[in-house]
Motif scaffolding. Structure first.
Motif, PDB file in Angstrom:
ATOM      1  N   LYS A 140      35.761   8.701   3.565  1.00  0.00           N
ATOM      2  CA  LYS A 140      36.578   8.516   2.370  1.00  0.00           C
ATOM      3  C   LYS A 140      38.069   8.357   2.664  1.00  0.00           C
ATOM      4  O   LYS A 140      38.838   7.971   1.788  1.00  0.00           O
ATOM      5  CB  LYS A 140      36.371   9.676   1.398  1.00  0.00           C
ATOM      6  CG  LYS A 140      36.799  11.043   1.919  1.00  0.00           C
ATOM      7  CD  LYS A 140      36.507  12.117   0.887  1.00  0.00           C
ATOM      8  CE  LYS A 140      36.940  13.487   1.350  1.00  0.00           C
ATOM      9  NZ  LYS A 140      36.638  14.535   0.332  1.00  0.00           N
ATOM     10  N   LYS A 141      38.490   8.620   3.906  1.00  0.00           N
ATOM     11  CA  LYS A 141      39.898   8.455   4.260  1.00  0.00           C
ATOM     12  C   LYS A 141      40.243   6.991   4.537  1.00  0.00           C
ATOM     13  O   LYS A 141      41.421   6.640   4.651  1.00  0.00           O
ATOM     14  CB  LYS A 141      40.228   9.293   5.495  1.00  0.00           C
ATOM     15  CG  LYS A 141      40.075  10.800   5.288  1.00  0.00           C
ATOM     16  CD  LYS A 141      40.372  11.556   6.569  1.00  0.00           C
ATOM     17  CE  LYS A 141      40.183  13.054   6.378  1.00  0.00           C
ATOM     18  NZ  LYS A 141      40.441  13.804   7.644  1.00  0.00           N
ATOM     19  N   ASP A 169      38.454  12.170  -7.128  1.00  0.00           N
ATOM     20  CA  ASP A 169      37.230  12.729  -7.701  1.00  0.00           C
ATOM     21  C   ASP A 169      36.003  12.377  -6.869  1.00  0.00           C
ATOM     22  O   ASP A 169      34.867  12.562  -7.318  1.00  0.00           O
ATOM     23  CB  ASP A 169      37.033  12.224  -9.132  1.00  0.00           C
ATOM     24  CG  ASP A 169      38.143  12.670 -10.068  1.00  0.00           C
ATOM     25  OD1 ASP A 169      38.634  13.804  -9.881  1.00  0.00           O
ATOM     26  OD2 ASP A 169      38.527  11.895 -10.959  1.00  0.00           O
ATOM     27  N   ASN A 170      36.254  11.822  -5.660  1.00  0.00           N
ATOM     28  CA  ASN A 170      35.175  11.402  -4.755  1.00  0.00           C
ATOM     29  C   ASN A 170      34.303  10.308  -5.355  1.00  0.00           C
ATOM     30  O   ASN A 170      33.095  10.217  -5.065  1.00  0.00           O
ATOM     31  CB  ASN A 170      34.299  12.595  -4.349  1.00  0.00           C
ATOM     32  CG  ASN A 170      35.010  13.527  -3.385  1.00  0.00           C
ATOM     33  OD1 ASN A 170      35.694  13.072  -2.467  1.00  0.00           O
ATOM     34  ND2 ASN A 170      34.856  14.824  -3.577  1.00  0.00           N
ATOM     35  N   GLU A 201      25.087   8.736 -11.424  1.00  0.00           N
ATOM     36  CA  GLU A 201      25.491   9.755 -12.404  1.00  0.00           C
ATOM     37  C   GLU A 201      26.754   9.356 -13.158  1.00  0.00           C
ATOM     38  O   GLU A 201      26.953   9.776 -14.306  1.00  0.00           O
ATOM     39  CB  GLU A 201      25.711  11.096 -11.694  1.00  0.00           C
ATOM     40  CG  GLU A 201      24.441  11.748 -11.178  1.00  0.00           C
ATOM     41  CD  GLU A 201      24.720  13.038 -10.422  1.00  0.00           C
ATOM     42  OE1 GLU A 201      25.919  13.365 -10.248  1.00  0.00           O
ATOM     43  OE2 GLU A 201      23.766  13.708 -10.006  1.00  0.00           O
ATOM     44  N   THR A 202      27.601   8.555 -12.519  1.00  0.00           N
ATOM     45  CA  THR A 202      28.866   8.159 -13.151  1.00  0.00           C
ATOM     46  C   THR A 202      28.930   6.643 -13.382  1.00  0.00           C
ATOM     47  O   THR A 202      30.011   6.066 -13.488  1.00  0.00           O
ATOM     48  CB  THR A 202      30.060   8.595 -12.279  1.00  0.00           C
ATOM     49  OG1 THR A 202      29.908   8.077 -10.940  1.00  0.00           O
ATOM     50  CG2 THR A 202      30.152  10.108 -12.220  1.00  0.00           C
ATOM     51  N   THR A 203      27.760   6.016 -13.443  1.00  0.00           N
ATOM     52  CA  THR A 203      27.681   4.578 -13.676  1.00  0.00           C
ATOM     53  C   THR A 203      27.148   4.299 -15.074  1.00  0.00           C
ATOM     54  O   THR A 203      26.256   4.999 -15.560  1.00  0.00           O
ATOM     55  CB  THR A 203      26.765   3.902 -12.632  1.00  0.00           C
ATOM     56  OG1 THR A 203      27.268   4.173 -11.328  1.00  0.00           O
ATOM     57  CG2 THR A 203      26.710   2.398 -12.837  1.00  0.00           C
TER      58      THR A 203
END
Length: 241
Positions: free
Chosen positions: A105-106, A130-131, A199-201
């Protein structure tokens, strides 16, 4: 939330059942059988390991492409059929975005699928606080030369290329020598990560109109237009044939 997630857009097949963030079953296969033969048995196996029935699943998550034309069609067709007949919610996630979930993620994440002749399916992503994976450059089919030009805005060491075949690795190293590269054998798509992204789509509103994302014409369509047939938004290619 009880999620059934699966991906057949790449050579490996991956199926997972995830409940409230906990992985209850995870089946991965690289057998030399077609996904059309193994997908439904692997879904059944995953549900059995989870002690769940299909009726208890809340959400179906599928990798919608790009990737293997046949593989993507198989997954999307199964997902649509299950969602429609059992009245389940359906989410489609980019197969490239799923590959990006294998990255650090970096970095600036560049998931790839080798499309041969120095071309690739590619997208560019970053991970926010929020990843969550955010799109920097939309998924597209592109010559590697053009992709590299669009990445010149970043420092070489910031870049991480994911799912690179040996040929693509050579091209990347020549242009971005300080970039991180994750080879294909170490970046298989993971259905458990697919469930997390889902889940966030946004849920598909019209299941009937949900179709795979190919990003380029199939060979049949290419041949059709090469014969002088013109695209007509009011006429279906399939109906014409």
């Amino acid at each position: 939330m009880k999620i059934l997630a699966f991906d057949t857009s790449n050579k490996p097949l991956s199926v997972a059942v995830v409940v409230d963030g906990k992985i209850l079953a995870h089946v991965e296969s690289t057998e030399q059988k077609t996904h059309s033969v193994t997908l439904l048995p692997d879904i059944k196996k995953s549900l059995q390991e989870s002690n769940l029935t299909m009726d208890e699943i809340d959400l179906i998550a599928v990798a919608k492409g790009p990737g293997s034309y046949t593989g993507v069609r198989i997954a999307v067709t199964v997902a649509k059929t299950l969602a429609d007949t059992l009245n389940k919610k359906l989410v489609g996630v980019s197969s490239l975005k799923l590959l990006a979930a294998n990255g650090d993620k970096k970095h600036i994440l560049v998931p790839l699928m080798d499309a041969r002749n120095d071309n690739a399916y590619a997208g560019v992503y970053v991970v926010n606080r929020d990843n969550r994976l955010l799109t920097v450059i939309d998924d597209h089919h592109t010559p590697m030369k053009n992709l590299f030009e669009s990445l010149d805005q970043f420092e070489s060491h910031e870049l991480e290329f994911i799912n690179a075949t040996p040929k693509l690795q050579e091209l990347i190293k020549a242009r971005f020598p300080k970039a991180t590269i994750i080879p294909s054998e170490n970046s298989a798509p993971d259905a458990a990560k697919l469930a997390k992204i889902a889940e966030t789509t946004r849920v598909v509103k019209d299941i009937d109109s949900f179709i795979p994302t190919y990003l380029r014409l199939t060979q049949a369509e290419h041949d059709w237009y090469a014969k002088g047939n013109k695209e007509d938004k009011n006429v279906s290619y399939v109906e014409e044939v």
